[in-house]
Every structure is written in structure tokens, then in C-alpha cells.
Motif scaffolding. Structure first.
Motif, mmCIF file in Angstrom:
data_model
loop_
_atom_site.group_PDB
_atom_site.id
_atom_site.type_symbol
_atom_site.label_atom_id
_atom_site.label_comp_id
_atom_site.label_asym_id
_atom_site.label_seq_id
_atom_site.Cartn_x
_atom_site.Cartn_y
_atom_site.Cartn_z
ATOM 1 N N THR A 182 -21.683 -25.408 11.261
ATOM 2 C CA THR A 182 -20.396 -25.758 12.026
ATOM 3 C C THR A 182 -20.567 -25.584 13.507
ATOM 4 O OG1 THR A 182 -19.165 -25.252 10.332
ATOM 5 C CG2 THR A 182 -18.011 -25.449 12.107
ATOM 6 N N ASP A 219 -15.652 -33.596 7.541
ATOM 7 C CA ASP A 219 -15.483 -32.745 6.607
ATOM 8 C C ASP A 219 -15.016 -33.761 5.302
ATOM 9 O OD1 ASP A 219 -16.861 -30.530 7.349
ATOM 10 O OD2 ASP A 219 -14.781 -29.643 7.663
ATOM 11 N N LYS A 225 -22.332 -21.907 6.338
ATOM 12 C CA LYS A 225 -21.212 -22.979 6.985
ATOM 13 C C LYS A 225 -20.903 -22.601 8.174
ATOM 14 C CE LYS A 225 -16.821 -24.779 5.671
ATOM 15 N NZ LYS A 225 -15.832 -24.684 4.630
#
Length: 222
Positions: free
Chosen positions: A21, A180, A17
């Protein structure tokens, strides 16, 4: 770009993640194959990362099911297994690429970027729309050869519009692919980003790089 990560190792999930990101991907997480299958059915991802050794529904079955149901987004396999047969089976049921754990983050990002480009019909990291040029490897935008400074969200919006340059893209689609799951889809943030993009790409108003199609969304001009 929006990526689905289906992985059951918490530390690896957190590491993925962070790196995704950092490289301007919006990330959705599923910790088992059942949840991964739900996400893959419900959302139109730009790319997915799937571990083969998943609980509840294994990665092979997950990929086989999604492909049988018509899901065409690119899928890259992550596996700790040295058995080459598993990799072959994964590719045969519909995966597009694979990496063996442990892997180097830079290689993962390079492979993901390549899969996204190819799915949009581009074989090289450089994609163009008129005077606008994007280096999708470096995540840099230029106009008439001069680099311009964009925020992550502005770059992501521009990249998605250019990769889909034959389509009119709605605000809902942009939101679903760039942000998201818990993002406020009723906000006017897309309009704000598009407005900023227009000013940065075309400060004199001559190029008119992004057209608003009333009631439908946005289209890149090229």
C-alpha cells in the motif's frame, strides 16, 4: 496497480499489505490456495504474490491451474523452502520470479515493479508518453523534464493509462486495477482524478495528454 497476495501467515500478510500500500499498490488478500484460485480466476490482476506452502491448494497447483486457464498476469513466488527443486517447479509451471523468505521489502517491490513493466512491454523504470515521463521505481511523474506533484491515486491512474497507452481504458477497468475490492465502483472518483490530472499535467491546455473517448473511457495521448 492491483496485486493479489496469496499467503497464510497473518503477520506476513499484514506486513505485505502495509509495504505494498505504501508503494501505491491496491492489495487483495487470500489466506489459502482455494481462495487464491477464486480471486485469480475472477479478477484481472497486474501481478500476484503466491506462497508455495499454502493450505487447501498449494502454490504450485494454484499457478499451474491459473496458467492452464489462460491467466497471464505475472506471478512471483514466496517460499521458505531451501529446496531448489520447488523453485524450479514453480517457474516451470508458470511463475515469473521468486523470493525466499525472509526477504527485504525493497527487493520485493523492485521485482514487482519490474514484472509489471515487462508485462506492459517496458524494460526500464522510465516510461514515456509524449512530454510525460514516469519513473516507476521512484513513483515520480514529470512533464517536459519538470517534476509534478501527484497524489497516490492520481499517480496510479496516470501510470496505468501510460502502461496501457495503446488501449482505451474504461472507468470500470481503472477502478478494478487501482482500488481495493470494496471500493465504491459507482462513484465518479475516476472522473475527478482524471480531471485533476489534466490540470496538473497541462495547466495551459496545450498538451491535451488524456483524451475522453465517449462511452468507452480514457486514452493517453503520446
Amino acid at each position: 496497480m492491483r496485486v493479489l497476495v496469496v499467503e497464510d501467515e497473518p503477520r506476513l500478510v499484514e506486513a505485505l499489505k502495509q509495504v505494498l500500500t505504501k508503494n501505491k499498490y491496491a492489495v487483495d488478500i487470500a489466506m489459502n490456495g482455494r481462495d487464491g484460485l477464486f480471486h485469480g480466476r475472477e479478477y484481472d490482476y497486474d501481478v500476484a504474490i503466491v506462497d508455495l506452502g499454502l493450505p487447501e491448494v498449494n502454490g504450485i497447483e494454484l499457478i499451474r491451474t491459473l496458467r492452464a486457464e489462460g491467466k497471464t498476469f505475472p506471478i512471483i513466488i514466496l517460499t521458505a523452502r531451501s529446496n531448489w527443486q520447488q523453485k524450479v517447479i514453480g517457474l516451470e509451471v508458470g511463475a515469473d520470479d521468486y523470493l525466499v523468505k525472509p526477504f527485504i521489502n525493497e527487493e520485493l517491490i523492485a521485482r514487482l515493479n519490474a514484472l509489471v513493466r515487462r508485462s506492459a512491454g517496458s524494460a526500464t523504470p522510465i516510461i514515456e508518453a509524449g512530454a510525460i515521463s514516469l519513473d516507476t521505481a521512484k513513483k515520480v511523474a514529470s512533464v517536459n523534464g519538470e517534476e509534478i506533484e501527484l497524489t497516490s491515486y492520481e499517480y496510479n491512474t496516470l501510470e496505468y493509462l501510460i502502461l496501457k497507452k495503446d488501449k482505451v481504458i474504461s472507468k470500470v477497468e481503472l477502478t478494478e486495477h487501482l482500488y481495493d475490492q470494496d471500493y465504491d465502483r459507482d462513484s465518479n472518483v475516476i472522473e475527478v482524478f482524471v480531471g485533476r490530472l489534466r490540470k496538473k499535467l497541462d495547466p495551459t491546455g496545450e498538451l491535451k495528454p488524456i483524451t475522453t473517448v465517449r462511452g468507452q473511457g480514457y486514452r493517453i495521448n503520446y
